[in-house]
Structure formats: structure tokens, C-alpha cells
Design a protein around this motif. Sequence first.
Motif, PDB file in Angstrom:
ATOM      1  N   LYS A 224      65.465 100.939  -3.669  1.00  0.00           N
ATOM      2  CA  LYS A 224      64.433 100.616  -2.846  1.00  0.00           C
ATOM      3  C   LYS A 224      63.072 100.458  -3.730  1.00  0.00           C
ATOM      4  O   LYS A 224      62.145  99.652  -3.229  1.00  0.00           O
ATOM      5  CB  LYS A 224      64.336 101.483  -1.948  1.00  0.00           C
ATOM      6  CG  LYS A 224      64.105 102.907  -2.294  1.00  0.00           C
ATOM      7  CD  LYS A 224      64.103 103.817  -0.712  1.00  0.00           C
ATOM      8  CE  LYS A 224      63.812 105.298  -1.447  1.00  0.00           C
ATOM      9  NZ  LYS A 224      64.062 106.322  -0.223  1.00  0.00           N
ATOM     10  N   HIS A 225      62.855 101.191  -4.549  1.00  0.00           N
ATOM     11  CA  HIS A 225      61.650 100.902  -5.185  1.00  0.00           C
ATOM     12  C   HIS A 225      61.231  99.968  -6.224  1.00  0.00           C
ATOM     13  O   HIS A 225      60.204  99.739  -6.708  1.00  0.00           O
ATOM     14  CB  HIS A 225      61.079 102.607  -5.989  1.00  0.00           C
ATOM     15  CG  HIS A 225      61.086 103.730  -5.201  1.00  0.00           C
ATOM     16  ND1 HIS A 225      59.841 103.814  -4.450  1.00  0.00           N
ATOM     17  CD2 HIS A 225      62.027 104.795  -4.844  1.00  0.00           C
ATOM     18  CE1 HIS A 225      60.074 104.993  -3.595  1.00  0.00           C
ATOM     19  NE2 HIS A 225      61.264 105.473  -3.879  1.00  0.00           N
ATOM     20  N   ASN A 226      62.408  99.329  -6.712  1.00  0.00           N
ATOM     21  CA  ASN A 226      62.273  98.162  -7.183  1.00  0.00           C
ATOM     22  C   ASN A 226      62.072  96.774  -6.270  1.00  0.00           C
ATOM     23  O   ASN A 226      61.841  95.711  -7.163  1.00  0.00           O
ATOM     24  CB  ASN A 226      63.515  97.711  -8.045  1.00  0.00           C
ATOM     25  CG  ASN A 226      63.919  99.125  -9.053  1.00  0.00           C
ATOM     26  OD1 ASN A 226      62.985  99.347  -9.503  1.00  0.00           O
ATOM     27  ND2 ASN A 226      65.103  99.341  -9.143  1.00  0.00           N
ATOM     28  N   PHE A 227      61.858  97.007  -5.083  1.00  0.00           N
ATOM     29  CA  PHE A 227      61.691  95.811  -4.343  1.00  0.00           C
ATOM     30  C   PHE A 227      60.208  95.724  -4.255  1.00  0.00           C
ATOM     31  O   PHE A 227      59.151  96.707  -4.144  1.00  0.00           O
ATOM     32  CB  PHE A 227      62.355  95.892  -2.710  1.00  0.00           C
ATOM     33  CG  PHE A 227      63.734  95.573  -2.768  1.00  0.00           C
ATOM     34  CD1 PHE A 227      63.955  94.411  -2.448  1.00  0.00           C
ATOM     35  CD2 PHE A 227      64.648  96.693  -3.338  1.00  0.00           C
ATOM     36  CE1 PHE A 227      65.571  94.159  -2.627  1.00  0.00           C
ATOM     37  CE2 PHE A 227      65.955  96.307  -3.286  1.00  0.00           C
ATOM     38  CZ  PHE A 227      66.400  95.069  -3.123  1.00  0.00           C
ATOM     39  N   LYS A 228      59.746  94.585  -4.179  1.00  0.00           N
ATOM     40  CA  LYS A 228      58.160  94.379  -4.330  1.00  0.00           C
ATOM     41  C   LYS A 228      57.225  95.007  -3.321  1.00  0.00           C
ATOM     42  O   LYS A 228      56.256  95.466  -3.614  1.00  0.00           O
ATOM     43  CB  LYS A 228      57.781  92.778  -4.176  1.00  0.00           C
ATOM     44  CG  LYS A 228      56.497  92.173  -4.448  1.00  0.00           C
ATOM     45  CD  LYS A 228      56.406  90.803  -4.348  1.00  0.00           C
ATOM     46  CE  LYS A 228      54.985  90.472  -4.462  1.00  0.00           C
ATOM     47  NZ  LYS A 228      54.703  88.996  -4.646  1.00  0.00           N
ATOM     48  N   ASP A 229      57.560  94.888  -1.981  1.00  0.00           N
ATOM     49  CA  ASP A 229      56.685  95.708  -0.980  1.00  0.00           C
ATOM     50  C   ASP A 229      57.057  96.724  -0.576  1.00  0.00           C
ATOM     51  O   ASP A 229      56.401  97.437   0.299  1.00  0.00           O
ATOM     52  CB  ASP A 229      56.570  94.651   0.226  1.00  0.00           C
ATOM     53  CG  ASP A 229      56.151  93.085  -0.083  1.00  0.00           C
ATOM     54  OD1 ASP A 229      55.141  93.033  -0.858  1.00  0.00           O
ATOM     55  OD2 ASP A 229      56.722  92.075   0.268  1.00  0.00           O
ATOM     56  N   PHE A 230      57.700  97.574  -1.108  1.00  0.00           N
ATOM     57  CA  PHE A 230      58.235  98.937  -0.712  1.00  0.00           C
ATOM     58  C   PHE A 230      57.132  99.769  -1.346  1.00  0.00           C
ATOM     59  O   PHE A 230      57.036  99.971  -2.695  1.00  0.00           O
ATOM     60  CB  PHE A 230      59.500  99.102  -1.193  1.00  0.00           C
ATOM     61  CG  PHE A 230      60.211 100.399  -0.884  1.00  0.00           C
ATOM     62  CD1 PHE A 230      60.874 100.450   0.512  1.00  0.00           C
ATOM     63  CD2 PHE A 230      60.050 101.612  -1.255  1.00  0.00           C
ATOM     64  CE1 PHE A 230      61.546 101.434   0.948  1.00  0.00           C
ATOM     65  CE2 PHE A 230      60.198 103.020  -0.612  1.00  0.00           C
ATOM     66  CZ  PHE A 230      61.175 102.745   0.554  1.00  0.00           C
ATOM     67  N   GLN A 231      56.511 100.528  -0.630  1.00  0.00           N
ATOM     68  CA  GLN A 231      55.484 101.629  -1.146  1.00  0.00           C
ATOM     69  C   GLN A 231      55.405 102.776  -0.268  1.00  0.00           C
ATOM     70  O   GLN A 231      55.956 102.637   0.842  1.00  0.00           O
ATOM     71  CB  GLN A 231      54.158 100.912  -1.006  1.00  0.00           C
ATOM     72  CG  GLN A 231      53.825  99.655  -1.823  1.00  0.00           C
ATOM     73  CD  GLN A 231      52.465  99.241  -1.301  1.00  0.00           C
ATOM     74  OE1 GLN A 231      51.681  99.596  -0.674  1.00  0.00           O
ATOM     75  NE2 GLN A 231      51.982  97.987  -2.447  1.00  0.00           N
ATOM     76  N   GLY A 232      55.509 103.935  -1.013  1.00  0.00           N
ATOM     77  CA  GLY A 232      55.567 105.210  -0.398  1.00  0.00           C
ATOM     78  C   GLY A 232      56.924 105.475   0.416  1.00  0.00           C
ATOM     79  O   GLY A 232      58.009 105.365  -0.189  1.00  0.00           O
ATOM     80  N   ASP A 233      56.917 105.687   1.522  1.00  0.00           N
ATOM     81  CA  ASP A 233      58.230 105.937   2.395  1.00  0.00           C
ATOM     82  C   ASP A 233      58.679 104.697   2.843  1.00  0.00           C
ATOM     83  O   ASP A 233      59.642 104.822   3.804  1.00  0.00           O
ATOM     84  CB  ASP A 233      58.002 106.954   3.143  1.00  0.00           C
ATOM     85  CG  ASP A 233      57.028 106.701   4.357  1.00  0.00           C
ATOM     86  OD1 ASP A 233      56.311 105.735   4.168  1.00  0.00           O
ATOM     87  OD2 ASP A 233      56.874 107.602   5.352  1.00  0.00           O
TER      88      ASP A 233
END
Length: 673
Positions: A101-110
Motif C-alpha cells: 500500500k505504501h508503494n502506491f502514489k497517493d497513499f499517505q498516512g493511514d
Amino acid sequence: MSADGSRFDPLVVVELTSDTKEEAISWLLSRIRDTQQNGGAELQVEQLEQLGPGVSAQEKENPNLFLVGATRQRLLSGAEDLGLFKEFHDGSMRGFTCANKHNFKDFQGDGDSFLSMAECQYIIKHELDTLRARDETHVPGHQQVKLYPGKSIIRRLLSKGILIQVFPLHQKEELKRLSFSWYQKVKLSFQPLDDIRHYYGEGQALYFGFLEYFTFALVPMALIGVPYYLFDWEDYDKYVLLAAFNLVWCTVILELWKRCSASLAYRWGTLSRKKAFEEPRPGFHGVLGFNPVTGREEPLYPNTKRQLRVYLVSLPFVLLCLYLSLYIMMIYFLMEGWVLSVHDEEPTFWTGILCFIPSVIYAVVIEVMNLIYRYAAEFLTEWENHRLESSYQNHLVLKVLVFNFFNCFASLFYIAFVMHDMVMLRQSLATLLITSQILNQFMEAFLPFWLQRRRNKKMIRKVQIRKTLEDKELPLADQVRLEADMSTYLGTFDDYLELFLLFGYVSLFSCVYPLAAVLVVLNNITEVYSDAFKMCRVFKRPFSDPAANIGVWQLAFEAMSVIAVVTNCSLIGMSPQVKAYFPESDMQLILWTVAVEHGLLAFKFILTFLIPDVPKHIQINLSRLEFESLEALKKKRPLRGGKCSKPRSSARRSSEEERRSSRPRLSTALLTQ
């Protein structure tokens, strides 16, 4: 806050009938709240307050309205289960996994803002639809409503009338921003398709994208048509060039739209998504048996019996309707002949006006017949008892298209190729086109808006709010009840059907009425604003439809373009210019016309193969993603490994893993197309 102390954001409304038994309500809510490990949906659900401000006990509304939401982790897990495609850090579109999930562009924080509200609501709808009966034999408190193991609970309640509706809530602030950029200011610019997709989903965005594309594609036809109308109107020989341009135009724009559609679908992550396994329609019925594919107990209906209904009842009914349409058309020609005879005997201003009356009446009758036939077609298609929604839609579209095409264009074909009267063809085409546009604008924009205004005023009186809905923020309870009272959006069927008929008016006969393209452009501009207004102000918010293209309507438009080739070639063959080359033999003229028509059809299909449906760079990106997936499988290093939620039951987990493993991957053979 929800009952467990976590934050509760209402996303979807579930409305049951007011006389639903308490046992049934408690059972349904417990199944929605229960964990996935126990076969539940693991969603949050709360009952809406029964009374809003200013509502007296005598005006008490249905108390069985429930708000459904989900935790952020549950939504992310649902996104993974559905295989939603999101933008990866390298710019490619990949299926979302919690492990990466953290490798996806717009995923920030939770990941609070990672999923759009439309995606969140679509996930909740999917989880509700896949909530299945276990060992229950009937709905508690409703002995007559039987349940079968493995069947969808929501679909069963909907088909039995216990569940009234399930609809997503509007998000007021986001809706205001979208409305302002979309239709509240008149501007010469593109529509905010990404914002429409973010709020309403890919299906709606593709419709408005096609409407915009079709409008711009008509501009060359309109620009060429204006000088034809102004300078060469009475010289019908000149329409040969316009007809020839028409032949190339209708083919090229449809092929280029495929590329445009593929680019939009890739950008939105729906191009390479596989449609979920289709469950039976809520209205499907039959003898209880076992599905050989799923092994579940469900109603079964013999395909032979369905085919008998189609060919022995539905087909004769459609043919009867076509005959009735033909009969009414002949009455129209009798009226037209009588009016022309009156005008020829004593031509005056009023008899000149009278000449247009039969065409106007016929245009109104055509719209009324289309409307009545639509209800009959829906009834027949429902009676045919199709198991899948896609099969139901395909049969309905076929019935409606055949009748609408014949009903709208039969008189024009008769005038052109039987009566050979180009002046009358021009007049009839103009009258039918203008009258149908006026009626459609009234039925699609003004009438729904007026009806909704009446509903809004009734609701406003109940909650004692004197300001408009735009100036005053409604409490949540009143907003839910107001939206529950709104008209239900029935999908893009009628919108695509209208564009299909307009495309027919332009591509089939616009060479004899060059202003047809101009009128359709003006209609489409108003259509953009009226449809946007209806979506934002008149209808309930529809659930997102993760479409990759415009579906069966692409085939319908392509079929119309093939008919347009035949029509325009015939019009060219009938022109005095061409007839002058064959003064002695009509047979030679016919043979040459047929030969040219076949040559143009061959050119059309060659052009179809020469213009790839998917742009090259998208083919390469999809093939690269397939290669990486195969390499990961070879190395036994799966792309997904983490979980975003609690462990699920083994049956549900294994079925989901099997579904993921069967997702289609674009073959590298695309690179050779």
C-alpha cells in the motif's frame, strides 16, 4: 462515533419497509456487523433518528432507515478483494494490495484520502451484495421469505419487497465544488471528467466523456454543413461530396473514440480489471437446484424454455409493433398528402404553416410510441427470466434499438428511396429532429426538475426550513430523508439511446439537410448542462460503475455507421450528377453503386484494423505489468502478502484467492496488433 468507539462516516443508506419485523431487522443488522470470519460483512451500521427538527408525530417518517459505513482498514481490505487498480509510484496502474500500500502514489498516512467516496460506497455495496445466507431457512419474522445457503441476502430481501432501496449518500461540499466546475458557470472548456469519475464513478464519466467527444466530432460536419445550407441548398447535386465525407467521418470518429476510451479507462484503472463473477438477478426465479459452477443451491430455469419465450412470444410481439409503426407511418403520409393538396389549391400563409403540422404530430407520436414500447420491452425481457443482469440488458437493448431505429427512420427511408422526394426528405428530417430534441429536453430536464422541486418543497415544509437547500446545510437526518425521496437514477440507457438516434440523423441523411449536425451540436451542449444538473440536483447519487468502455453501445454505433455507408451510397447513386454517367442503363448504375458500397465497406473494415483500439504505450505498460506478474509467480514471490483486516473464513478466503488468480492478463500478443 460507532458503537465500538471508532469513527463512523455514513456512506450508504439502507431502507426497509415500515412494517418489517423487529426480528428481521435485528438479524440483518447483526449479519452486517458480524466479522468476515463468521460470514458477516464487518461493516458499521446505525439507525437514523426517527424524527428530524420540526417534524410532528403525525408526520412521522419510515423509521427503518439505516446508515452504513466502514473502518478505513475494512475499506482498504475491500479494495484489495475487489482488485481496484490505483496508480503505482512508477506511474503504472496496478491492482491495490495491502502489502504494497505504501508503494502506491497517493497513499499517505493511514490512507484516509486514498480511496474516493465513490470507491468506498462501491466497496460497501459489494460487501452488502455478497452477504450470503448460511443455515437460515427463512428471514426471521417473515416465514414466507425463504432463504437458501450461499444466496445473497440483500438481493433476496429486495426481490421480496422487504428492502425498499440501497443508495449512496451525497457529499455536500464535494458536490458543490463539482457543480460549480461542471454546470453552474457557462464556459468553453472540457468537462471535469476526472472529478466526475471521482464522485460518480467510471461509468458516468465515460458517458459524459463520450457526449463531449461526440459533440467535438460533430464540429467538422457542422462547419461543412453551414456553407452547403447557405449557398448550395437547392442544388441537390452538390450533396455527393458531403455524403462522401460522411462515409469517412462516421468510421474515423468511432475508431478514435475506442482509443480515447481506452486511455481514460487505463488512467482510471478499469481497462484491465476483470468483471466480478455475475450472480443471478434479483428477479430471476426457477426450480431450486445446484449451480454446477459454484456448487451453491439456487433457482434454475431451463434455457430451452427461455428461448421458446423469446422466439414464440417476444419476437412476434416486436414484429407486431414494427407493423403498427409502419401503419402509423402510412397514416402520416396520407395526412401529408391531404395537407399538400390543400396548399396547392389555395396557397396562403396559413396553409404553408399547415404543411408542417403532420410532421410535428408524427414526431410527437413517434416519441409516445417509443415510450410505450420501452415499458412493454422491459416487461417482456423481465418475463423471459434471464439469469444474469448482462443478458437481461443485452436483450432489452436489442429490442429497444430495433424498434426505435425502425420507428424513427422508416419514414425517412420511404421518402428517400420509394418516393424519391428530396425536398420532403429535408422537411421531414428537420421536423423530426427539432421536435424530438424539444420533447427530450422537456422530458429529461424540465419535467424531472419540476417534480423534484415539488418534493423538495414538501420536505422543506416538514423540517421548517425557509432557505434554499444551497444556502442552508441540512442536518444529516433531514438530508438522508430528502435524498431517499429523490428520483432514482436509472442509468445511462436512455442517454446513450438518445445519442444513438442523433448519430443516426446525422450519419444517414445529413447530406440532404446539412444543418442536422449544427442542431445536434447545439442539442449536445444543452444536454451536457441538463444532464449534469439532473445528476447533481434531481436524482439520488448512483453507485459507481467501474466500466472500461461504453459496452454494447459501441457495437450499436458501429452498426449504424455500416447502415450509413449503404444509405449514403444509395443517395449518391440517386443524384442527377451520377445518373448522368449512366444515361442508358439503370442496371449499370445499380451495379456500380453496389460495387462502390462494398468497396467502401471493405475500406471501413480495413480502417478498423489499421487504427489500434488501445494506444501503443498503454499496450506496452499492460504487457510489462503482465510480465512482472509472471516473473513474480515463477519466483514464488507473490505481489500480495499482507492483510489489512482480521483473518477471514477459509471458504471466503479460498474463493477470493481463486478469483484473484483467475484475473485476466493482457496477452503480449497485443504488441503485434
